[in-house]
Structure formats: structure tokens, C-alpha cells
Design a protein around this motif. Structure first.
Motif, PDB file in Angstrom:
ATOM      1  N   LYS A 205     -25.514  -3.119 -17.246  1.00 19.30           N
ATOM      2  CA  LYS A 205     -24.909  -4.339 -17.787  1.00 19.30           C
ATOM      3  C   LYS A 205     -23.728  -3.957 -18.654  1.00 19.30           C
TER       4      LYS A 205
ATOM      5  N   LYS B  64     -20.198  -5.252 -21.063  1.00 14.34           N
ATOM      6  CA  LYS B  64     -19.648  -6.302 -21.912  1.00 14.34           C
ATOM      7  C   LYS B  64     -18.363  -6.843 -21.293  1.00 14.34           C
TER       8      LYS B  64
ATOM      9  N   ASP C 104     -22.160  -9.383 -19.755  1.00 18.29           N
ATOM     10  CA  ASP C 104     -22.606 -10.055 -20.985  1.00 18.29           C
ATOM     11  C   ASP C 104     -21.374 -10.429 -21.802  1.00 18.29           C
TER      12      ASP C 104
ATOM     13  N   ASN D  52     -21.533 -12.286 -24.604  1.00 19.61           N
ATOM     14  CA  ASN D  52     -21.889 -12.550 -26.009  1.00 19.61           C
ATOM     15  C   ASN D  52     -21.265 -13.861 -26.498  1.00 19.61           C
TER      16      ASN D  52
ATOM     17  N   GLU E 296     -24.435 -13.243 -18.588  1.00 15.43           N
ATOM     18  CA  GLU E 296     -25.234 -13.422 -19.808  1.00 15.43           C
ATOM     19  C   GLU E 296     -24.403 -14.048 -20.920  1.00 15.43           C
ATOM     20  N   GLU E 297     -24.994 -15.026 -21.572  1.00 12.72           N
ATOM     21  CA  GLU E 297     -24.379 -15.719 -22.702  1.00 12.72           C
ATOM     22  C   GLU E 297     -22.914 -16.076 -22.470  1.00 12.72           C
TER      23      GLU E 297
ATOM     24  N   GLU F  88     -31.335 -14.762 -26.095  1.00 13.59           N
ATOM     25  CA  GLU F  88     -31.709 -13.677 -27.007  1.00 13.59           C
ATOM     26  C   GLU F  88     -31.693 -14.139 -28.457  1.00 13.59           C
TER      27      GLU F  88
ATOM     28  N   HIS G 152     -34.783  -9.680 -23.673  1.00 18.11           N
ATOM     29  CA  HIS G 152     -33.749  -8.925 -24.372  1.00 18.11           C
ATOM     30  C   HIS G 152     -34.434  -7.814 -25.164  1.00 18.11           C
TER      31      HIS G 152
HETATM   32 CA    CA Z   1     -26.898  -9.738 -24.766  1.00 18.55          CA
END
Ligand code: CA
Length: 379
Positions: A166, A168, A197, A199, A223-224, A249, A299
Motif C-alpha cells: 500500500k 501513500k 491511501d 489519508n 483508502e480514505e 481507521e 488497520h
Molecule cells: Ca491509512
């Protein structure tokens, strides 16, 4: 059996090579709060709280500890409800629940040790004896060579045997993000699973725009994408994209996840065992998810204690959906510098070719090295 003492160990270590996600907070130190619960029968249980360690310490020491001294650790659910009801009037999410999570994990560790059974045997048994781990890393470090460093790091994980990673995203430019994802996909080839992800750095149209492009790189989940408060935004992004949308998470307890699941705001929920309410509560969250046909893939960002607790929880999750060749939930195996993950347990929790064995020794199945607690304890 009676609980005789609760000791919270606040740990901290300097991070030599700072890194960041889209949140923009460069991690220069790494902290942890380890909870030790002692009993009159000489059995000690260990727990782990997610979140700023000094705050968690204060919650455990001043709010939770007085309520559990002299209680029987086998009354784990009774204790959970009592602690939850005690904090109810002061805010129902966040670090108070992280504190309860740490205590809850320690109680399960005690129960397992007393019964001479690993925790997964106490929560329904293991659907699998090993869990597939995915490497979480690929943060932003050197802004001058973002694509190169990501490709190198990704290749390194594949060489270690990981079959899933995964990365960022959230560089403030959709083109920059896509170039970096392309560099990673190119480096790892088509067969390694790739997740991204953000965030929660995007708004809804940005998330939909980049999501449509990410689908071309066979990204397993997004993700997010948007802010956790924006549940309607999650619903919209999830409906508009073909790819799976993940999050949660930073959500807590069955009450928090109820709304996400009822709205089908996410395709995958990611409760953290050390934050969302411990093993007791995460089993209930997972049951709610199963009832909504939503996958639960927790998570994990903690110490060896949190990692072990997450592995037992993962082992106990049924396939969603069950089938001939299922796609079981994976373990988030964080890869940034973290001596509390790598050195706090004398029992190895490392992966072999991307798979981690589910511990079979009693309780969490790990042996805590008190020298590491002493070495990193905040004075
Ligand atoms: Ca995360």
C-alpha cells in the motif's frame, strides 16, 4: 482471579529518516502506550493503545485504572461496558476508546494465559493458520525523487516476498500522484496487489477524478479518499467508482461503524483493534460488517502487542463472502522504523514470503522483552 495493578508504559523513539503522508505531519518521533495488567494469580496481560501516548497514558491511569482494580479479568465484556459507560458523558470516540482498547487486549491476554489457549481460540477459532501481510510504506521522504524512491522501496518489498503493498498518495497534484502510482506499478509488475491511501486529502470531485484514473492501475482499494466526517461524501465516492473504497481507521465502537455500514459508505471497513474498542468490540464491528456484506480488513500501526492482537482478530474473521477460493482479509504490516513493533516481543512476528503465522502460544502468544520497555520509556 482479581486485577491487582494497571501500569502504563509510555515509550518514545527518535525517527532518523522523517517521512510524511498527505497529512503533512513529518514523523520525527514514534511513540507508544503499552498497558500492563497484573493479577493476584501472577498472570500479566499486555495491551496497546493507538494515538498520542501521553494522552492515552492519562486516560488509562486516571480514568480507567481505578475502575478495574479488583475486578475479574474474565468479566471482559462487563468491564468493557463499565468503562464505556464511565466515559460516555465526556465524548464517545477517540482516545478514550483507545485507552479501553489497550485494557481490553490485556484482559484477553490474561484470559488466554489462564486457559492456556491463544486468543483466537477464545473468540471462535482460526479460519486460517497464517495471514497474508501487505506492506504499508511508500510515504513521501525525498521530495526531489518521489517516483524513484517509491519504485525502489516497492521493489524492496517484493524482493522480501510481499505480494501486496500500500502506497501513500496526496501530493497536491493528481498528475504527480498518478505518475508515482505508475512508477510503482511498473516496478512491481501486474501480479502484486497494490492499494493506495490518501489519508483523506481529497474532496469528493477530486477523489472521483483520481479514482477513475487509479482504476487503470488495478488498485485493489482506495483508502480514505475523503474526510472521515464526510459520510455522505464516502457514499458518493463509493457509488461513482468501480474500485473498492476503504476507511474507518479513525472510527470507534459498533456505534460509530453502524452508520458507515447502514449507509454502505465504504466497501471495506478498517477498524483498529488498538483504537476502535479492543478485541471485544472489534468482533462486534466485524459481525455488523458481515451482516452488511462489507469486508473488515483492520488497520494496524502499533507495537508487537497490537500486531499480535490484530493477527488473532484476523484469524477469527470468516471469509466475506465464503467461496471455493476466497480472498481472506489481509494484515496491515507497517514497514517504517518502529522498534516497538520489531523488538518488544521476544517471539518473532515476522513474515515469510508475505505470510505471518498466527501465534499459537497462550494469550497473545508473545513474550514481552522488559528491557525494551526500560530502554524507550519516557522519563
Ligand atoms: Ca491509512
Amino acid at each position: 482471579m482479581k486485577i491487582t495493578d494497571v501500569i502504563s508504559h509510555q515509550l518514545s523513539v527518535n525517527v532518523d529518516e522523517p517521512f510524511t503522508s498527505s497529512r503533512g505531519w513529518f514523523y520525527k518521533t514514534k511513540g507508544a502506550l503499552v498497558v500492563e495488567v497484573r493479577t493476584d494469580e501472577g498472570i500479566t496481560g499486555w495491551g496497546d493503545c493507538y494515538g498520542p501516548s501521553a494522552v492515552c497514558k492519562s486516560i488509562v491511569d486516571t480514568l480507567l485504572k481505578p475502575s478495574i482494580i479488583a475486578k475479574d479479568p474474565f468479566d471482559v465484556e462487563v468491564i468493557w461496558e463499565a468503562l464505556y459507560n464511565k466515559v460516555k458523558d465526556y465524548g464517545l470516540t477517540g482516545m478514550t476508546i483507545s485507552g479501553i482498547s489497550g485494557v481490553d487486549i490485556a484482559l484477553w491476554d490474561i484470559i488466554g494465559k489462564a486457559c492456556k489457549q491463544p486468543i483466537h481460540k477464545l473468540i471462535g477459532g482460526a479460519f486460517r493458520t497464517k495471514v497474508e501481510a501487505y506492506a504499508t510504506g511508500l510515504y513521501f521522504k525525498n521530495m526531489e525523487r518521489l517516483n524513484e524512491e517509491a519504485a525502489e522501496e516497492a521493489r524492496g518489498y517484493v524482493e522480501q516476498g510481499f505480494r501486496a503493498l500500500k502506497m501513500k498518495i496526496g501530493l497536491g497534484s493528481i498528475k504527480k500522484d498518478l505518475d508515482r502510482v505508475a512508477a510503482v506499478r511498473d516496478a512491481i509488475g501486474p501480479d502484486v496487489k497494490l492499494m493506495v491511501d490518501a489519508n483523506h486529502c481529497f474532496n469528493v470531485p477530486q477523489a472521483i477524478n483520481i479514482g477513475r484514473e487509479l482504476e487503470k492501475f488495478d488498485v485493489r482499494w482506495f483508502e480514505e479518499p475523503v474526510s472521515p466526517e464526510d459520510l455522505d461524501g464516502y457514499v458518493e465516492v463509493s457509488r461513482r467508482l468501480d474500485m473498492a473504497v476503504a476507511g474507518g481507521e479513525n472510527e470507534f465502537t459498533k456505534f460509530g461503524f453502524r452508520e458507515i455500514l447502514a449507509k454502505r459508505a465504504m466497501d471495506i471497513i478498517q477498524p483498529d483493534v488498538c483504537a476502535a474498542g479492543g478485541i471485544t468490540e472489534c468482533k462486534k464491528i466485524a459481525a455488523l460488517a458481515q451482516a452488511h456484506s462489507v469486508q473488515c480488513i483492520p488497520h494496524a500501526w502499533g507495537t508487537a502487542i497490537g500486531l499480535a492482537a490484530t493477527i488473532h482478530f484476523l484469524a477469527s474473521l470468516p471469509e466475506c463472502p465464503p467461496c471455493l477460493v476466497p480472498m481472506p482479509p489481509m494484515l496491515e504490516y507497517e514497514q517504517t522504523f518502529n522498534p516497538f513493533r520489531d523488538r518488544l516481543s521476544q517471539t518473532s512476528l515476522t513474515h515469510t514470503k508475505g505470510f505471518v503465522d498466527v501465534p499459537t502460544a497462550p494469550g497473545l502468544g508473545i513474550e514481552i522483552d522488559r528491557k525494551i520497555l526500560d530502554q524507550y520509556r519516557v522519563a
